[in-house]
Design a protein around this motif. Structure first.
Motif, PDB file in Angstrom:
ATOM      1  N   ALA A   1       0.815  -1.217   0.000  1.00  0.00           N
ATOM      2  CA  ALA A   1       0.000   0.000   0.000  1.00  0.00           C
ATOM      3  C   ALA A   1       0.847   1.265   0.000  1.00  0.00           C
ATOM      4  O   ALA A   1       0.358   2.343  -0.367  1.00  0.00           O
ATOM      5  CB  ALA A   1      -0.935  -0.005   1.212  1.00  0.00           C
ATOM      6  N   ASN A   2       2.106   1.155   0.413  1.00  0.00           N
ATOM      7  CA  ASN A   2       2.998   2.313   0.494  1.00  0.00           C
ATOM      8  C   ASN A   2       4.362   1.922  -0.081  1.00  0.00           C
ATOM      9  O   ASN A   2       5.362   1.838   0.632  1.00  0.00           O
ATOM     10  CB  ASN A   2       3.139   2.768   1.954  1.00  0.00           C
ATOM     11  N   PRO A   3       4.418   1.693  -1.419  1.00  0.00           N
ATOM     12  CA  PRO A   3       5.658   1.215  -2.029  1.00  0.00           C
ATOM     13  C   PRO A   3       6.727   2.312  -2.078  1.00  0.00           C
ATOM     14  O   PRO A   3       6.432   3.473  -2.362  1.00  0.00           O
ATOM     15  CB  PRO A   3       5.218   0.803  -3.430  1.00  0.00           C
ATOM     16  N   SER A   4       7.978   1.899  -1.829  1.00  0.00           N
ATOM     17  CA  SER A   4       9.053   2.882  -1.735  1.00  0.00           C
ATOM     18  C   SER A   4       9.954   2.931  -2.964  1.00  0.00           C
ATOM     19  O   SER A   4      10.568   3.967  -3.229  1.00  0.00           O
ATOM     20  CB  SER A   4       9.926   2.559  -0.519  1.00  0.00           C
ATOM     21  N   GLY A   5      10.072   1.808  -3.680  1.00  0.00           N
ATOM     22  CA  GLY A   5      11.164   1.744  -4.645  1.00  0.00           C
ATOM     23  C   GLY A   5      12.473   1.881  -3.894  1.00  0.00           C
ATOM     24  O   GLY A   5      12.623   1.394  -2.773  1.00  0.00           O
TER      25      GLY A   5
ATOM     26  N   ASP B   1       6.023   2.362 -11.877  1.00  0.00           N
ATOM     27  CA  ASP B   1       4.872   3.268 -11.964  1.00  0.00           C
ATOM     28  C   ASP B   1       4.153   3.401 -10.631  1.00  0.00           C
ATOM     29  O   ASP B   1       3.700   4.495 -10.264  1.00  0.00           O
ATOM     30  CB  ASP B   1       3.894   2.767 -13.033  1.00  0.00           C
ATOM     31  N   ASN B   2       4.031   2.290  -9.882  1.00  0.00           N
ATOM     32  CA  ASN B   2       3.304   2.375  -8.614  1.00  0.00           C
ATOM     33  C   ASN B   2       4.075   3.207  -7.593  1.00  0.00           C
ATOM     34  O   ASN B   2       3.482   3.841  -6.711  1.00  0.00           O
ATOM     35  CB  ASN B   2       3.005   0.982  -8.063  1.00  0.00           C
ATOM     36  N   VAL B   3       5.408   3.229  -7.698  1.00  0.00           N
ATOM     37  CA  VAL B   3       6.207   4.074  -6.802  1.00  0.00           C
ATOM     38  C   VAL B   3       6.012   5.542  -7.161  1.00  0.00           C
ATOM     39  O   VAL B   3       5.814   6.383  -6.276  1.00  0.00           O
ATOM     40  CB  VAL B   3       7.698   3.682  -6.882  1.00  0.00           C
ATOM     41  N   THR B   4       6.056   5.860  -8.440  1.00  0.00           N
ATOM     42  CA  THR B   4       5.834   7.244  -8.871  1.00  0.00           C
ATOM     43  C   THR B   4       4.444   7.714  -8.452  1.00  0.00           C
ATOM     44  O   THR B   4       4.272   8.856  -7.995  1.00  0.00           O
ATOM     45  CB  THR B   4       6.000   7.363 -10.390  1.00  0.00           C
ATOM     46  N   ALA B   5       3.444   6.836  -8.584  1.00  0.00           N
ATOM     47  CA  ALA B   5       2.089   7.200  -8.172  1.00  0.00           C
ATOM     48  C   ALA B   5       2.018   7.461  -6.672  1.00  0.00           C
ATOM     49  O   ALA B   5       1.218   8.282  -6.209  1.00  0.00           O
ATOM     50  CB  ALA B   5       1.105   6.100  -8.569  1.00  0.00           C
ATOM     51  N   ASN B   6       2.869   6.791  -5.901  1.00  0.00           N
ATOM     52  CA  ASN B   6       2.833   6.916  -4.451  1.00  0.00           C
ATOM     53  C   ASN B   6       3.629   8.106  -3.939  1.00  0.00           C
ATOM     54  O   ASN B   6       3.196   8.808  -3.027  1.00  0.00           O
ATOM     55  CB  ASN B   6       3.377   5.634  -3.809  1.00  0.00           C
ATOM     56  N   VAL B   7       4.803   8.367  -4.531  1.00  0.00           N
ATOM     57  CA  VAL B   7       5.686   9.412  -3.993  1.00  0.00           C
ATOM     58  C   VAL B   7       5.922  10.566  -4.958  1.00  0.00           C
ATOM     59  O   VAL B   7       6.592  11.541  -4.594  1.00  0.00           O
ATOM     60  CB  VAL B   7       7.050   8.812  -3.571  1.00  0.00           C
ATOM     61  N   GLY B   8       5.429  10.453  -6.178  1.00  0.00           N
ATOM     62  CA  GLY B   8       5.656  11.512  -7.144  1.00  0.00           C
ATOM     63  C   GLY B   8       6.981  11.344  -7.866  1.00  0.00           C
ATOM     64  O   GLY B   8       7.625  10.290  -7.778  1.00  0.00           O
ATOM     65  N   PRO B   9       7.408  12.381  -8.588  1.00  0.00           N
ATOM     66  CA  PRO B   9       8.685  12.305  -9.318  1.00  0.00           C
ATOM     67  C   PRO B   9       9.854  12.027  -8.363  1.00  0.00           C
ATOM     68  O   PRO B   9       9.761  12.257  -7.156  1.00  0.00           O
ATOM     69  CB  PRO B   9       8.810  13.707  -9.946  1.00  0.00           C
ATOM     70  N   VAL B  10      10.949  11.522  -8.925  1.00  0.00           N
ATOM     71  CA  VAL B  10      12.130  11.207  -8.125  1.00  0.00           C
ATOM     72  C   VAL B  10      12.572  12.436  -7.336  1.00  0.00           C
ATOM     73  O   VAL B  10      12.736  13.523  -7.885  1.00  0.00           O
ATOM     74  CB  VAL B  10      13.283  10.722  -9.025  1.00  0.00           C
TER      75      VAL B  10
END
Length: 383
Positions: free
Chosen positions: A191-195, A241-250
């Motif tokens: 639910a809260n992916p970090s990459g 993609d799911n990380v970007t959706a969760n935290v936004g751009p790098v």
């Protein structure tokens, strides 16, 4: 038969490759067990330390050249086996060279034993049997490191860089980083992916140091201790993609570039990464795999100078579900990773402009799904 090719030799090699005497030195150095993991005393108990160093000095010179020849001949045979199109003549030639090198090393070892046996300090029958069985004495129940490791709790000359109760001095995305039970915790969930996420220690930048810390992983996550590292450098790896959706751009203010002491005990094949020297966010990537001593020049050619041990044997030093004691030593271009008292990898980078030789910050990585915990970070700053 042509001579064995040498990849590299020089006056610095003996200091880096003292482990080449491991066929005899750890045996001679074995002291009485003190209980715990050491087990019962073995056949090499009680040999005086002065004798060990006398033999070490003698054998270091004897073993250096033939042991390097074996390492290089084995690498040449591997390269021949992977050459396309297949060249059977080349493979046979390289196999013959390896046999020649191993025979030469065996003769050097036999000569060394003969000299010892002709001295007043000759080994007993039980000691010779133990050598013949394994090449070195391994105490019951533990990985032999030659002698007990130094006290990990010795903090003389060290300062703490984590207070155990807060993230004072540390800077990372609060979505993933917190303090829990005296440890810095990074956690990534479905639910809260970090990459790839990092938390950096901002209060100082260091070049030469010794760092001690404890690390533990739960779930499928991996981690690593960044050192001599910097933030704000463009990120080169793909971001899911799911990380970007969760935290936004790098968010480059938290993304770290530089050397990493890897720790990935949670996956089968990935377990081979634990202890290796890895260059985060650079084209260099894996520079010194676990079990190797490597010399290189930045992103240029790298040479395996020697081996520390077989990968699966070194893996026995890892505690996959418990706290692990990690030590990183950085002195100039020499970088050493030690896990639970066992040397895992040594990298020598001779390029003064390499990112491996930066003055930089410490940081902790969180990658994949799971929980990473780091505590008891103690730093001895040399410069």
């Amino acid at each position: 038969m042509p001579p064995i090719p040498f990849v590299r030799s020089g006056v610095r090699v003996p200091a880096v490759l003292l482990g080449l005497v491991s066929a005899l030195l750890p045996v001679l150095a074995q002291q009485p067990a003190q209980g715990g993991r050491g087990g019962a005393p073995g056949p090499f108990t009680g040999i005086p330390e002065s004798r060990m160093y006398r033999f070490a000095k003698e054998l270091n010179t004897d073993f250096l050249v033939p042991a390097l020849a074996v390492t290089n001949a084995r690498a040449a045979l591997t390269a021949a086996a992977l050459t396309l199109p297949r060249d059977n003549a080349l493979i046979e030639n390289r196999a013959a060279l390896l046999a020649q090198a191993e025979t030469a090393l065996a003769r050097v070892r036999a000569d060394a034993i003969a000299r010892i046996q002709d001295s007043p300090d000759k080994l007993t029958g039980a000691q010779l049997d133990a050598l013949a069985a394994s090449g070195r004495y391994t105490p019951p129940g533990g990985l032999d490191t030659g002698r007990d490791p130094l006290n990990f709790e010795d903090h003389l000359g060290y300062i703490p860089i984590f207070d155990g109760v807060s993230l004072k001095g540390w800077d990372g995305n609060p979505k993933f980083w917190r303090v829990e039970d005296g440890a810095i915790v990074g956690e990534s969930t479905a639910a809260n992916p970090s990459g790839n996420q990092y938390i950096a220690f901002r209060d100082l930048e260091v070049h030469d140091f010794t760092l001690k810390f404890e690390v533990k992983v739960e779930g499928q996550a991996g981690t690593g201790l960044q050192y001599r590292s910097r933030t704000g450098i463009p990120w080169t790896a793909n971001v899911a993609d799911n990380v970007t959706a969760n935290v936004g751009p790098v968010q480059l203010q938290w993304m770290m570039t530089g050397p990493q002491a890897d720790f990935w005990p949670s996956r089968g094949t990935a377990n081979t990464w634990t202890g290796q020297f890895y260059s985060e966010n650079t084209p260099m990537r894996i520079m010194a795999p676990r079990g190797t001593v490597v010399e290189g020049f930045g992103s240029g050619r790298k040479v395996v100078l020697g081996t520390i041990g077989e990968n699966d044997v070194l893996a026995r030093a890892i505690k996959p579900t418990d706290w692990n004691q990690y030590t990183i030593i950085a002195r100039g271009g020499v970088l050493i990773h030690i896990l639970n008292g066992q040397v895992m990898a040594v990298m020598v980078d001779d390029d003064p402009e390499s990112s491996n030789n930066w003055t930089g910050q410490f940081g902790i990585e969180l990658e994949s799904t799971g929980k990473v915990m780091v505590r008891n970070l103690w730093l001895k700053k040399v410069k």
